[in-house]
Scaffold this active site. Structure first.
Site, PDB file in Angstrom:
ATOM      1  CE1 TYR A   1      14.417 -51.186 -29.937  1.00  0.00           C
ATOM      2  CE2 TYR A   1      13.760 -49.890 -28.140  1.00  0.00           C
ATOM      3  CZ  TYR A   1      14.920 -50.241 -28.647  1.00  0.00           C
ATOM      4  OH  TYR A   1      16.913 -50.053 -28.080  1.00  0.00           O
TER       5      TYR A   1
ATOM      6  CE1 TYR B   1      13.744 -48.349 -48.983  1.00  0.00           C
ATOM      7  CE2 TYR B   1      12.688 -50.004 -50.272  1.00  0.00           C
ATOM      8  CZ  TYR B   1      12.395 -48.784 -49.996  1.00  0.00           C
ATOM      9  OH  TYR B   1      11.495 -48.079 -49.482  1.00  0.00           O
TER      10      TYR B   1
ATOM     11  CB  SER C   1      15.057 -44.767 -45.926  1.00  0.00           C
ATOM     12  OG  SER C   1      14.968 -46.055 -47.195  1.00  0.00           O
TER      13      SER C   1
END
Ligand code: UDP
Length: 342
Positions: free
Chosen positions: A175, A161, A91
């Site tokens: 998840y 961000y 990132s």
């Protein structure tokens, strides 16, 4: 050196353990590559090199345990063979970077994380994602504990961000709970050390770069805003401990030694011996007025706390920046893939 290096018998055991590190050519990613190579893992480094620099890992190219994939994780990620661990550290991470490339910043935190969670699921690999103190925005709770939900402006310049990282945490937990993926979330506070990009705009390389070039040090605002700086070796140790713990909720990793930016500029002036003065510039929009991690969780759950003082860490970092060739001081670009192919 704070890092623990495994004994040789342990390394043999590790030989077949394979780890994917995204953002491998970046500041933190490259230190993670070093650490896992030193511990005898097979390391796959992945980076699209929009903010990373291959100089940070070029010496690993000759190692048979190291492979580099030039790839943007915001597109489908393919890795051959098995994988044991994934560390998602790709990132843009400095405010000027995500101002320049806001859409890529949003994509790597959201689509990139989604792709890597899918990869973790298909490989049955454990995944640790790099989150940030920016999930707390301009915090109203001080110091910041993990149960604070934050004060983020979604549509301000930092929103790309902050919200990508908040989405990243949400999808990682989803998840974990829905698919049973083995996940870890680290919230990283301001970190510094060798291999930071001198031109990345962040306060430490900005001040040291200015001192080395004989320019005045630029303080944004009145310099009363605070930050708490953690040395890279301490951060890496915290990440490793979290990865090998069984704790799946976010953990702050940072150094609680808080300082105002004005005092920090004075420290850099003393460290570098520069004769320049400080000059004041307008404060960027949504610049947090205070930041300091509460690291109770990291201490209790991981038995981790930082060991390197700012004095010691700054000396090491300053020596690194001083050792760079003169042209690096004036460079606005960094090394890209084309520098390494004929
Ligand atoms: N800052 C500054 N001068 C500079 C660069 C940054 O005073 O040349 C300030 C910035 O406004 C912020 C702090 O230093 O308050 C830390 O900025 P940085 O970009 O390193 O990261 P942040 O913690 O804001 O994400």
């Amino acid at each position: 050196m704070v890092s623990r290096i495994l004994a040789s018998e342990e390394r043999i055991f590790m030989k077949n353990k394979k780890i994917l590190i995204t953002g491998a050519a970046g500041f933190i990613g490259s230190h993670l590559c070093d650490r896992f190579m030193a511990e005898g893992y097979q390391v796959i480094g992945m980076d699209n090199l929009i903010t990373g620099d291959l100089k940070n890992i070029e010496y690993l190219f000759k190692e048979k345990n190291f492979e580099f994939f030039h790839h943007d994780v915001s597109s489908f990620v393919y890795v051959p063979g098995h994988l044991d661990y994934i560390l998602h550290f790709a990132s843009p991470a400095s405010p000027i970077d995500y101002l320049k490339i806001p859409i890529q910043t949003l994509k790597v935190g959201s689509l990139g994380t989604h792709n890597l969670l899918g990869l973790a699921r298909s490989k049955k690999a454990r995944i640790l994602v790099a989150s940030t103190s920016e999930v707390y925005g301009d915090p109203k709770v001080h110091p910041q504990t993990e149960d604070y939900y934050g004060n983020v402006n979604p549509i301000g310049p930092r929103g790309v961000y902050d919200e990508a990282k908040r989405f990243q945490e949400a999808i990682t937990m989803a998840y974990h709970t829905f698919h049973g993926i083995d996940t870890r979330i680290v919230r990283i506070f301001n970190t510094y050390g060798p291999k930071m990009r001198l031109n990345d705009g962040r306060v430490l390389p900005a001040f040291i770069g200015q001192a080395l070039r004989g320019e005045d040090l630029t303080i944004f605002g009145d310099g009363s805003q605070t930050r708490s700086f953690c040395y890279i070796d301490d951060l890496i140790e915290g990440i490793v401990k979290l990865l090998f713990s069984d704790y799946t909720y976010p953990v702050n990793i940072g150094n609680p030694d808080e300082i105002t930016i004005k005092e920090f500029a004075e420290e850099i002036i003393r460290l570098t011996g520069t004769k320049q003065k400080v000059v004041y510039r307008p404060i960027p929009e949504d610049d947090p007025s205070q930041r300091k991690p509460d690291i109770t969780k990291a201490k209790e759950i991981l038995g981790w706390e930082p060991r390197v003082s700012r004095k010691e860490g700054l000396e090491i970092t300053y020596s690194y920046f001083k050792s760079l060739p003169e042209e690096e001081l004036h460079k606005t670009e960094h090394h890209t893939f084309k520098d390494y192919i004929r």
